[in-house]
Design a protein around this motif. Structure first.
Motif, PDB file in Angstrom:
ATOM      1  N   ASP A  40      -9.979  -5.491 -13.441  1.00  0.00           N
ATOM      2  CA  ASP A  40     -10.665  -4.199 -13.380  1.00  0.00           C
ATOM      3  C   ASP A  40      -9.763  -3.058 -12.908  1.00  0.00           C
ATOM      4  OD1 ASP A  40     -12.964  -5.477 -14.218  1.00  0.00           O
ATOM      5  OD2 ASP A  40     -13.883  -5.524 -12.224  1.00  0.00           O
ATOM      6  N   LEU A  41      -8.969  -3.329 -11.878  1.00  0.00           N
ATOM      7  CA  LEU A  41      -8.197  -2.255 -11.248  1.00  0.00           C
ATOM      8  C   LEU A  41      -6.775  -2.105 -11.780  1.00  0.00           C
ATOM      9  CD1 LEU A  41      -9.288  -2.855  -7.539  1.00  0.00           C
ATOM     10  CD2 LEU A  41     -10.179  -1.148  -9.144  1.00  0.00           C
ATOM     11  N   CYS A  42      -6.204  -3.187 -12.283  1.00  0.00           N
ATOM     12  CA  CYS A  42      -4.787  -3.155 -12.651  1.00  0.00           C
ATOM     13  C   CYS A  42      -4.543  -3.395 -14.138  1.00  0.00           C
ATOM     14  CB  CYS A  42      -4.026  -4.223 -11.865  1.00  0.00           C
ATOM     15  SG  CYS A  42      -4.354  -4.237 -10.095  1.00  0.00           S
ATOM     16  N   GLY A  43      -5.531  -3.969 -14.811  1.00  0.00           N
ATOM     17  CA  GLY A  43      -5.343  -4.428 -16.179  1.00  0.00           C
ATOM     18  C   GLY A  43      -5.102  -3.365 -17.225  1.00  0.00           C
ATOM     19  N   LEU A  76       4.008  -9.049  -2.143  1.00  0.00           N
ATOM     20  CA  LEU A  76       2.827  -8.547  -2.855  1.00  0.00           C
ATOM     21  C   LEU A  76       1.984  -7.644  -1.958  1.00  0.00           C
ATOM     22  CD1 LEU A  76       1.765 -11.749  -4.799  1.00  0.00           C
ATOM     23  CD2 LEU A  76       2.696  -9.636  -5.777  1.00  0.00           C
ATOM     24  N   ARG A  77       1.813  -8.052  -0.709  1.00  0.00           N
ATOM     25  CA  ARG A  77       1.018  -7.249   0.228  1.00  0.00           C
ATOM     26  C   ARG A  77       1.681  -5.876   0.428  1.00  0.00           C
ATOM     27  NH1 ARG A  77      -3.051  -8.880   2.584  1.00  0.00           N
ATOM     28  NH2 ARG A  77      -2.509 -11.068   2.438  1.00  0.00           N
ATOM     29  N   SER A  78       2.982  -5.876   0.579  1.00  0.00           N
ATOM     30  CA  SER A  78       3.714  -4.620   0.750  1.00  0.00           C
ATOM     31  C   SER A  78       3.566  -3.743  -0.495  1.00  0.00           C
ATOM     32  CB  SER A  78       5.184  -4.918   1.015  1.00  0.00           C
ATOM     33  OG  SER A  78       5.929  -3.732   1.032  1.00  0.00           O
ATOM     34  N   TYR A  79       3.684  -4.363  -1.659  1.00  0.00           N
ATOM     35  CA  TYR A  79       3.556  -3.632  -2.913  1.00  0.00           C
ATOM     36  C   TYR A  79       2.179  -2.995  -3.029  1.00  0.00           C
ATOM     37  CZ  TYR A  79       3.591  -2.652  -7.901  1.00  0.00           C
ATOM     38  OH  TYR A  79       3.516  -2.024  -9.116  1.00  0.00           O
ATOM     39  N   LEU A  80       1.137  -3.740  -2.672  1.00  0.00           N
ATOM     40  CA  LEU A  80      -0.228  -3.221  -2.785  1.00  0.00           C
ATOM     41  C   LEU A  80      -0.516  -2.095  -1.793  1.00  0.00           C
ATOM     42  CD1 LEU A  80      -2.288  -6.486  -3.366  1.00  0.00           C
ATOM     43  CD2 LEU A  80      -1.858  -4.655  -5.007  1.00  0.00           C
ATOM     44  N   GLN A  81       0.249  -2.029  -0.706  1.00  0.00           N
ATOM     45  CA  GLN A  81       0.006  -1.011   0.314  1.00  0.00           C
ATOM     46  C   GLN A  81       0.918   0.200   0.176  1.00  0.00           C
ATOM     47  OE1 GLN A  81       0.454  -3.301   3.901  1.00  0.00           O
ATOM     48  NE2 GLN A  81      -1.643  -4.033   3.836  1.00  0.00           N
ATOM     49  N   PRO A  88      -1.903   5.238  -9.844  1.00  0.00           N
ATOM     50  CA  PRO A  88      -2.981   5.876  -9.080  1.00  0.00           C
ATOM     51  C   PRO A  88      -3.024   5.276  -7.680  1.00  0.00           C
ATOM     52  CG  PRO A  88      -3.865   4.412 -10.774  1.00  0.00           C
ATOM     53  CD  PRO A  88      -2.380   4.433 -10.945  1.00  0.00           C
ATOM     54  N   ASN A  89      -3.499   6.034  -6.736  1.00  0.00           N
ATOM     55  CA  ASN A  89      -3.565   5.564  -5.359  1.00  0.00           C
ATOM     56  C   ASN A  89      -4.845   4.740  -5.162  1.00  0.00           C
ATOM     57  OD1 ASN A  89      -2.894   5.193  -2.704  1.00  0.00           O
ATOM     58  ND2 ASN A  89      -3.591   7.196  -2.039  1.00  0.00           N
ATOM     59  N   ILE A  90      -4.767   3.482  -5.499  1.00  0.00           N
ATOM     60  CA  ILE A  90      -5.918   2.580  -5.373  1.00  0.00           C
ATOM     61  C   ILE A  90      -5.926   2.025  -3.962  1.00  0.00           C
ATOM     62  CG2 ILE A  90      -6.970   0.444  -6.206  1.00  0.00           C
ATOM     63  CD1 ILE A  90      -5.607   1.034  -8.911  1.00  0.00           C
ATOM     64  N   GLU A  95      -9.776  -7.597   2.333  1.00  0.00           N
ATOM     65  CA  GLU A  95     -10.320  -8.729   1.599  1.00  0.00           C
ATOM     66  C   GLU A  95      -9.968  -8.636   0.112  1.00  0.00           C
ATOM     67  OE1 GLU A  95     -12.181  -6.873   3.760  1.00  0.00           O
ATOM     68  OE2 GLU A  95     -12.279  -8.346   5.378  1.00  0.00           O
ATOM     69  N   GLN A  96     -10.051  -7.443  -0.459  1.00  0.00           N
ATOM     70  CA  GLN A  96      -9.693  -7.276  -1.862  1.00  0.00           C
ATOM     71  C   GLN A  96      -8.215  -7.568  -2.090  1.00  0.00           C
ATOM     72  OE1 GLN A  96     -11.096  -3.218  -2.181  1.00  0.00           O
ATOM     73  NE2 GLN A  96     -12.815  -3.837  -3.498  1.00  0.00           N
ATOM     74  N   ALA A  97      -7.370  -7.076  -1.198  1.00  0.00           N
ATOM     75  CA  ALA A  97      -5.935  -7.355  -1.307  1.00  0.00           C
ATOM     76  C   ALA A  97      -5.683  -8.857  -1.201  1.00  0.00           C
ATOM     77  CB  ALA A  97      -5.159  -6.599  -0.233  1.00  0.00           C
ATOM     78  N   ASP A  98      -6.361  -9.527  -0.264  1.00  0.00           N
ATOM     79  CA  ASP A  98      -6.216 -10.977  -0.115  1.00  0.00           C
ATOM     80  C   ASP A  98      -6.599 -11.688  -1.405  1.00  0.00           C
ATOM     81  OD1 ASP A  98      -5.436 -10.657   2.522  1.00  0.00           O
ATOM     82  OD2 ASP A  98      -7.383 -11.236   3.358  1.00  0.00           O
TER      83      ASP A  98
END
Length: 112
Positions: A40-43, A76-81, A88-90, A95-98
Motif C-alpha cells: 500500500d505505502l511503497c508499491g 532497514l529501520r534507519s532507512y524507514l526513519q 514522500p515523507n511517510i 509497529e508498522q515499521a516492525d
C-alpha cells in the motif's frame, strides 16, 4: 503430590501458551501485516513483492536490495526513519515499521 503440582501449574502453562499464540498472530513484527503495508505505502515506487512487475518504479527494488548482505534490520529501520529527497515523507508507527521490516527480512537469503 506431583499430580497436585501439575494441576496447579496447568492454568499458568495454558495462559503462557495462549499469550504466545496471540503474539505469533497479532501485533508488531508480523510479515503478513508488513506485506500489506509495503504494498500500500511503497508499491507505487518500489518492487515490494515477488509477483509485482516493474511498472515504472522510480525507487530501488526492495526485494533485491534486502538480499544484499549489508542490509540488516538496523539498516532497514534507519532507512524507514530517514527522509529522502524524492520520497514522500511517510510516517510509520513503530509497529508498522516492525511489520514492514519483518516482511522485507523474509527475503533475506532467498535465491533470486
Amino acid at each position: 503430590m506431583r499430580r497436585i503440582l501439575l494441576v496447579a501449574a496447568l492454568p499458568v502453562m495454558m495462559a503462557m501458551l495462549g499469550t504466545a499464540a496471540l503474539a505469533a498472530t497479532d501485533g508488531p513484527g508480523q510479515p503478513g501485516y508488513g506485506r500489506g503495508l509495503a504494498g500500500d505505502l511503497c508499491g507505487d515506487c518500489h518492487i515490494v513483492s515477488p509477483d509485482q512487475h516493474y511498472d515504472g518504479q522510480i525507487g530501488p527494488n526492495l526485494i533485491e536490495r534486502v538480499r544484499e548482505p549489508e542490509i540488516t534490520e538496523l539498516a532497514l529501520r534507519s532507512y524507514l526513519q530517514t527522509t529522502h529527497p524524492v520520497m514522500p515523507n511517510i510516517m510509520l508507527t513503530r509497529e508498522q515499521a516492525d511489520d514492514v521490516i519483518a516482511y522485507l527480512l523474509t527475503f533475506k537469503g532467498k535465491p533470486k
